[in-house]
Design a protein around this motif. Structure first.
Motif, PDB file in Angstrom:
ATOM      1  N   LEU A  24     -14.259   4.860   2.786  1.00  0.00           N
ATOM      2  CA  LEU A  24     -13.131   5.757   3.068  1.00  0.00           C
ATOM      3  C   LEU A  24     -13.355   7.106   2.410  1.00  0.00           C
ATOM      4  O   LEU A  24     -13.747   7.196   1.245  1.00  0.00           O
ATOM      5  N   THR A  25     -13.100   8.159   3.169  1.00  0.00           N
ATOM      6  CA  THR A  25     -13.138   9.520   2.613  1.00  0.00           C
ATOM      7  C   THR A  25     -11.858   9.773   1.843  1.00  0.00           C
ATOM      8  O   THR A  25     -10.867   9.040   1.989  1.00  0.00           O
ATOM      9  N   PRO A  26     -11.817  10.824   1.019  1.00  0.00           N
ATOM     10  CA  PRO A  26     -10.562  11.155   0.328  1.00  0.00           C
ATOM     11  C   PRO A  26      -9.400  11.345   1.298  1.00  0.00           C
ATOM     12  O   PRO A  26      -8.285  10.871   1.026  1.00  0.00           O
ATOM     13  N   LEU A  27      -9.640  12.014   2.431  1.00  0.00           N
ATOM     14  CA  LEU A  27      -8.565  12.210   3.393  1.00  0.00           C
ATOM     15  C   LEU A  27      -8.101  10.870   3.964  1.00  0.00           C
ATOM     16  O   LEU A  27      -6.894  10.643   4.143  1.00  0.00           O
ATOM     17  N   ALA A  28      -9.041   9.974   4.239  1.00  0.00           N
ATOM     18  CA  ALA A  28      -8.675   8.671   4.798  1.00  0.00           C
ATOM     19  C   ALA A  28      -7.813   7.886   3.810  1.00  0.00           C
ATOM     20  O   ALA A  28      -6.873   7.181   4.212  1.00  0.00           O
ATOM     21  N   MET A  29      -8.119   7.975   2.516  1.00  0.00           N
ATOM     22  CA  MET A  29      -7.302   7.280   1.516  1.00  0.00           C
ATOM     23  C   MET A  29      -5.875   7.818   1.519  1.00  0.00           C
ATOM     24  O   MET A  29      -4.895   7.064   1.482  1.00  0.00           O
ATOM     25  N   LEU A  30      -5.752   9.143   1.563  1.00  0.00           N
ATOM     26  CA  LEU A  30      -4.415   9.729   1.568  1.00  0.00           C
ATOM     27  C   LEU A  30      -3.675   9.400   2.860  1.00  0.00           C
ATOM     28  O   LEU A  30      -2.454   9.199   2.852  1.00  0.00           O
ATOM     29  N   GLU A  31      -4.396   9.346   3.965  1.00  0.00           N
ATOM     30  CA  GLU A  31      -3.756   8.948   5.222  1.00  0.00           C
ATOM     31  C   GLU A  31      -3.228   7.527   5.153  1.00  0.00           C
ATOM     32  O   GLU A  31      -2.136   7.228   5.658  1.00  0.00           O
ATOM     33  N   ARG A  32      -3.977   6.623   4.549  1.00  0.00           N
ATOM     34  CA  ARG A  32      -3.504   5.240   4.418  1.00  0.00           C
ATOM     35  C   ARG A  32      -2.232   5.196   3.573  1.00  0.00           C
ATOM     36  O   ARG A  32      -1.313   4.429   3.842  1.00  0.00           O
ATOM     37  N   GLY A  33      -2.209   6.030   2.531  1.00  0.00           N
ATOM     38  CA  GLY A  33      -1.003   6.108   1.730  1.00  0.00           C
ATOM     39  C   GLY A  33       0.171   6.643   2.511  1.00  0.00           C
ATOM     40  O   GLY A  33       1.312   6.183   2.365  1.00  0.00           O
ATOM     41  N   LEU A  34      -0.108   7.616   3.395  1.00  0.00           N
ATOM     42  CA  LEU A  34       0.959   8.199   4.214  1.00  0.00           C
ATOM     43  C   LEU A  34       1.493   7.178   5.208  1.00  0.00           C
ATOM     44  O   LEU A  34       2.712   7.058   5.411  1.00  0.00           O
ATOM     45  N   VAL A  35       0.593   6.412   5.812  1.00  0.00           N
ATOM     46  CA  VAL A  35       1.011   5.383   6.763  1.00  0.00           C
ATOM     47  C   VAL A  35       1.819   4.298   6.068  1.00  0.00           C
ATOM     48  O   VAL A  35       2.806   3.759   6.604  1.00  0.00           O
ATOM     49  N   ALA A  36       1.427   3.965   4.826  1.00  0.00           N
ATOM     50  CA  ALA A  36       2.106   2.896   4.089  1.00  0.00           C
ATOM     51  C   ALA A  36       3.447   3.331   3.522  1.00  0.00           C
ATOM     52  O   ALA A  36       4.253   2.489   3.123  1.00  0.00           O
ATOM     53  N   ALA A  37       3.698   4.638   3.466  1.00  0.00           N
ATOM     54  CA  ALA A  37       4.919   5.138   2.829  1.00  0.00           C
ATOM     55  C   ALA A  37       6.156   4.623   3.555  1.00  0.00           C
ATOM     56  O   ALA A  37       6.240   4.668   4.783  1.00  0.00           O
ATOM     57  N   VAL A  38       7.127   4.149   2.772  1.00  0.00           N
ATOM     58  CA  VAL A  38       8.367   3.632   3.350  1.00  0.00           C
ATOM     59  C   VAL A  38       9.566   4.478   2.963  1.00  0.00           C
ATOM     60  O   VAL A  38      10.682   4.183   3.352  1.00  0.00           O
ATOM     61  N   SER A  39       9.347   5.531   2.176  1.00  0.00           N
ATOM     62  CA  SER A  39      10.450   6.400   1.764  1.00  0.00           C
ATOM     63  C   SER A  39      10.009   7.847   1.857  1.00  0.00           C
ATOM     64  O   SER A  39       8.804   8.154   1.852  1.00  0.00           O
ATOM     65  N   ASP A  40      10.973   8.742   1.961  1.00  0.00           N
ATOM     66  CA  ASP A  40      10.650  10.163   1.977  1.00  0.00           C
ATOM     67  C   ASP A  40       9.942  10.573   0.695  1.00  0.00           C
ATOM     68  O   ASP A  40       9.049  11.436   0.710  1.00  0.00           O
ATOM     69  N   ARG A  41      10.345   9.968  -0.402  1.00  0.00           N
ATOM     70  CA  ARG A  41       9.715  10.324  -1.667  1.00  0.00           C
ATOM     71  C   ARG A  41       8.214  10.024  -1.647  1.00  0.00           C
ATOM     72  O   ARG A  41       7.392  10.825  -2.085  1.00  0.00           O
TER      73      ARG A  41
END
Length: 874
Positions: free
Chosen positions: A93-110
């Motif tokens: 995973l690239t750095p961007l891919a890691m952050l994208e996975r975090g974005l997809v997993a996010a369940v709150s606006d925070r």
């Protein structure tokens, strides 16, 4: 996934959760432990978790996302620690891919806001060649888009809103901080932009807007208010300055607290309020800018003074303070000049006493230095100050223009309307063209000449050398003390014992220095020069004020008048002292010759003769502790002297310039006038002396990790190989060992092989650095970080030192080193205390408070408690 409620402290909760069997709970604990390190100790190698396991922070972060791939914040933490692509479950995973996975997993606006904020912080690293982030959902985002996504989802970080405020300000070409890419970091850049607006009743300026992806519109005004609210406005210096910059001088602003403050009051508050969030705190130089703007505001509103930290300050006092912060700011000098009446003067903090005309000339000099060439028309406007050339006088005009140029910079020039470019020297020729009896014209031309025998063409047709110009300057102004000193030294350069002055009298070099002292007894240099003219310690001179001094006393007087630069006088004093004699120094201490030499060595450790003279003070078998704490024998001192004697002074000068470039703006001026990078200057030093160890050390500093460079002899060097070569040539160069250890740290290298075959690990490099310089605070600090808690290493002198003891040595060497206090505090058990070298006994909390990082620690605890669902302000 949200972390569960746990009514525990920051680290306590993290350690408990790492021991829980549930994958998601253990993942939260691992994330918290690794994030603690990423906030407080980015260079840490291991961290101990609740079950007793000792792991690298990156391992903890990696296990967290593997256990709970839907834990959004863990992905952001992994990206921050990984600093590059990483393999997870047979997938890289690239750095961007890691952050994208975090974005997809996010369940709150925070959580979404933190992912966008992470993308914003890493944007330069993760963006493509077109400066965009191409996401898997098809969106293509520029940096501005990412910023306003963080705003949309309500990120609690105040710098997000301040960046948005500046971004909207850029739309109107009126941003407060033109270098907003560094917001969120402790930037040293000088942020001098201005916010737009007409001094509205509310803080924030004009209502420049942006449309968010959910359709909402936000204004610059709103973003500034959000910054103030989230920072706690009275701790937010930069936001206060932004509010003030949006106001006209007499206007006021209503802040979120409900209080209304004038522009001047906001600026004064920005100067004295305690340091808030790093992203909104002021760079050091910007304080000078605020002082200048505050002084301008007082002048514009006819306000006599304003209280700054409880002390009334007038506009003049603020300009003087600003000059100390920003000695090259032309607006400061212009502002002071406007306050002075005819015949009035002002004394700056650097000791100069200036009239209004001189201040304006000073301002022009700095403007000249900031550009390759200034048009003469701009200079004329400020120099003439509304007068015609006839009223002012062309000679005086050119004299002021010349004084406005950077002194000693032979490359600075002024552009005239006819297209000609004149250097400072040529400007002074113009002075003599219009004022043939101008003493300062002759003096300035003379001191600009590096070759005393070179002839210059004068406007009246004469050709004169440096000596003749100075004789003429003294004849026209017999009270010019500096001209006597310059003439005496020029005679010494040429080996001439005396010269006939314009009044027909013959003066020796000693006579000239005495004349200089009699006219200006508070200038240090002629005392030192005069001491060199006396043949022995018994010879004396009598001055006009009745003092009778021998040559040792003359050197001491020179040091008393210039206490910050005493090494040359100390060196001369040591050379002239009897071997078994003593001397009473300017600071009241009676010293032996050896003690004087040790002071010289501590101030300048690169003079070969000092080590030879120190060796001569030792008997057979004796050793001598140097100022740094290093103990040397006579043989070692002579070996050091021999190696230093081989140095090329030209190579040393170029290496110093390379270091200046590496430490500053990235470039420095080569003696031939070219502006070169640190790498180019280091290569120039090695071209002069290929065996110059400091040159290789400086080259290593300039190279990037992984970068290669070929020398003219065909050898290819990388960053680490340059440091290794520096060590081969200078085996006791502490800097090179420390730099090599730092390279191993950032390149994740386990060991290196030196030219002599020794294999060193990172801690060995730091240990050798403190071996050769026991006062090297940074090396002690880095050595401490490499020693696990509970372990110790044995140094070259046989001492066994632990992690805690290394931090103590770092503080002993540099009592102002905040990070050492902080890490020492973290190394203590809760409730324990430690005794510093000066006898202070400090607890863990006291050490962390002494480091000045208490606010950051509190914020870290608060963030984890909020993440655990314990509440808290966002």
């Amino acid at each position: 996934m949200r972390p569960p409620h746990e009514n525990l402290s920051y680290l306590g909760a993290a350690h408990v959760l790492t021991s829980r069997p549930e994958p998601e709970l253990r993942a939260i604990g691992l994330w918290a432990c690794s994030r603690t390190v990423s906030i407080t100790e980015k260079n840490a190698h291991v961290v101990k978790i609740g079950d007793g396991t000792v792991c690298a922070p990156l391992q903890l972060a990696l296990e967290a996302v593997q256990l709970a791939p839907t834990f959004s914040l863990a992905w952001g933490n992994l990206e921050a620690l990984a600093q590059g692509p990483i393999a997870i479950n047979d997938c890289t995973l690239t750095p961007l891919a890691m952050l994208e996975r975090g974005l997809v997993a996010a369940v709150s606006d925070r959580e979404r806001s933190w992912m966008y904020f992470s993308m914003l912080q890493e944007f330069d690293k993760i963006a493509d060649a077109q400066g965009k982030l191409v996401l898997s959902d098809g969106r293509s985002l520029v940096q501005r888009d990412v910023l306003f996504e963080a705003v949309r989802y309500g990120n609690p970080h105040p710098s997000v809103y301040f960046m948005a405020f500046n971004e909207l300000g850029r739309d109107d070409e009126a941003n407060v901080n033109e270098d907003d890419e560094n917001i969120g970091e402790d930037s040293d850049e000088d942020d001098e932009g201005k916010a737009g607006g007409e001094g509205e009743k509310d803080a924030g300026g004009e209502s420049r807007t942006a449309t968010l992806s959910d359709g909402r519109q936000v204004r610059a005004h709103d973003m500034l208010l959000e910054t103030l609210v989230r920072c706690d406005w009275d701790l937010c210096e930069r936001a206060l300055y932004a509010v003030a910059s949006a106001l006209e001088p007499g206007a006021a602003a209503k802040l979120p607290s409900g209080q209304t403050h004038s522009k001047a009051e906001l600026l004064a508050a920005a100067l004295v309020c305690p340091r808030g969030h790093p992203s909104t705190s002021l760079p050091w130089q910007m304080k000078g800018r605020i002082m200048q703007v505050l002084a301008d505001t007082l002048v514009s509103t006819n306000t006599t003074s304003i209280a700054v930290a409880g002390v009334p300050k007038t506009a003049k006092e603020l300009y003087i303070d600003a000059q100390l912060y920003r000695p090259g700011d032309d607006e400061v000098y212009d502002g002071l000049a406007r306050l002075l009446g005819e015949g009035e003067t002002v004394t700056l903090l650097d000791g100069r006493t200036l009239t209004a005309a001189m201040l304006r000339t000073e301002a022009e000099g700095h403007r000249t230095a900031h550009a390759d060439a200034l048009p003469i028309g701009l200079l004329a406007t400020h120099v003439l100050r509304g007068k015609s050339m006839e009223e002012f006088g062309q000679g005086e005009f050119f004299r002021h223009v010349g004084m406005a140029m950077p002194r000693g910079d032979r490359f600075a020039c002024v552009r005239f309307d006819d297209g000609n470019y004149l250097t400072q020297l040529q400007i002074y020729y113009e002075v003599l063209e219009h004022e043939p009896k101008s003493a300062i014209g002759y003096y300035t031309i003379a001191i600009s000449q590096t070759n005393p025998t070179a002839l210059v063409q004068l406007p009246d047709g004469r050709r004169a050398n440096k000596l003749e110009l100075l004789v003429e300057a003294i004849a026209l102004d017999p009270e010019n003390a500096f001209a006597y000193t310059a003439l005496g030294f020029a005679l010494k350069e040429l080996g001439i014992p005396s010269i006939k002055l314009g009044n027909g009298k013959t003066a020796t070099r000693a006579d000239l220095y005495i004349e200089s002292i009699n006219r200006k007894p508070t200038v240090f240099l002629p005392y030192s020069r005069l001491a060199d003219e006396l043949d022995n310690n018994e010879a004396t001179v009598t001055l006009a004020d009745g003092r009778t001094l021998n040559r040792l006393q003359l050197h001491v007087e020179s040091m008393r008048l210039n206490p910050d630069e005493t090494s040359q006088d100390m060196y001369e004093l040591a050379k002239k002292m009897p071997v078994d004699g003593t001397v009473l120094l300017h600071d009241g201490v009676e010293c032996t010759r050896q003690a004087v030499l040790l002071r010289v060595q501590k101030a300048n450790d690169c003079v070969a003769a000092i080590y030879t003279m120190l060796a001569d003070t030792l008997a057979e078998g004796e050793t001598l502790p140097l100022g740094s704490g290093l103990v040397m024998t006579a043989a070692q001192l002579r070996d050091k002297a021999a190696r230093l004697a081989r140095w090329s002074r030209e190579a040393e000068q170029l290496a110093n310039l390379a270091f200046e470039a590496n430490s500053g703006s990235g470039k420095a001026r080569h003696p031939d006038g070219r502006m070169l990078s640190g790498k180019e200057l280091a290569l120039a030093a090695l071209a002069v002396d290929p065996q110059f160890g400091r040159g290789f050390n400086t080259l290593g500093i300039a190279l990037k990790v992984g970068e290669e460079i070929a020398l003219p002899d065909g050898r290819v060097f990388t960053k680490d190989k340059a440091f290794i070569e520096a060590i081969r040539l200078e085996p006791d160069m502490a800097f090179a060992f420390k730099n090599l250890g730092d390279w191993m740290l950032v390149s994740h290298t386990d060991s290196v092989v030196l030219a002599d075959g020794r294999v060193l690990q990172k801690r060995d490099c730091y240990a050798d650095a403190v071996r050769w310089d026991p006062s090297y605070s940074y090396a002690w600090y880095n050595l401490a970080l490499d020693i696990p808690a509970g372990e110790a290493i044995v140094l070259a002198d046989g001492r066994s030192v632990s992690r805690l003891e290394c931090f103590l040595e770092s503080i002993r060497s540099d009592p102002s080193y905040e990070d050492a206090y902080y890490q020492l505090g973290l190394s203590l058990e809760r409730g324990a205390s430690v005794t510093l070298h000066d006898g202070q006994v400090l607890t863990q909390d006291e050490l962390i408070a002494k480091s000045g990082r208490g606010l950051r620690i509190q914020a870290a605890y608060k963030n984890l408690l909020v993440a655990l669902g314990h509440g808290g302000d966002e």
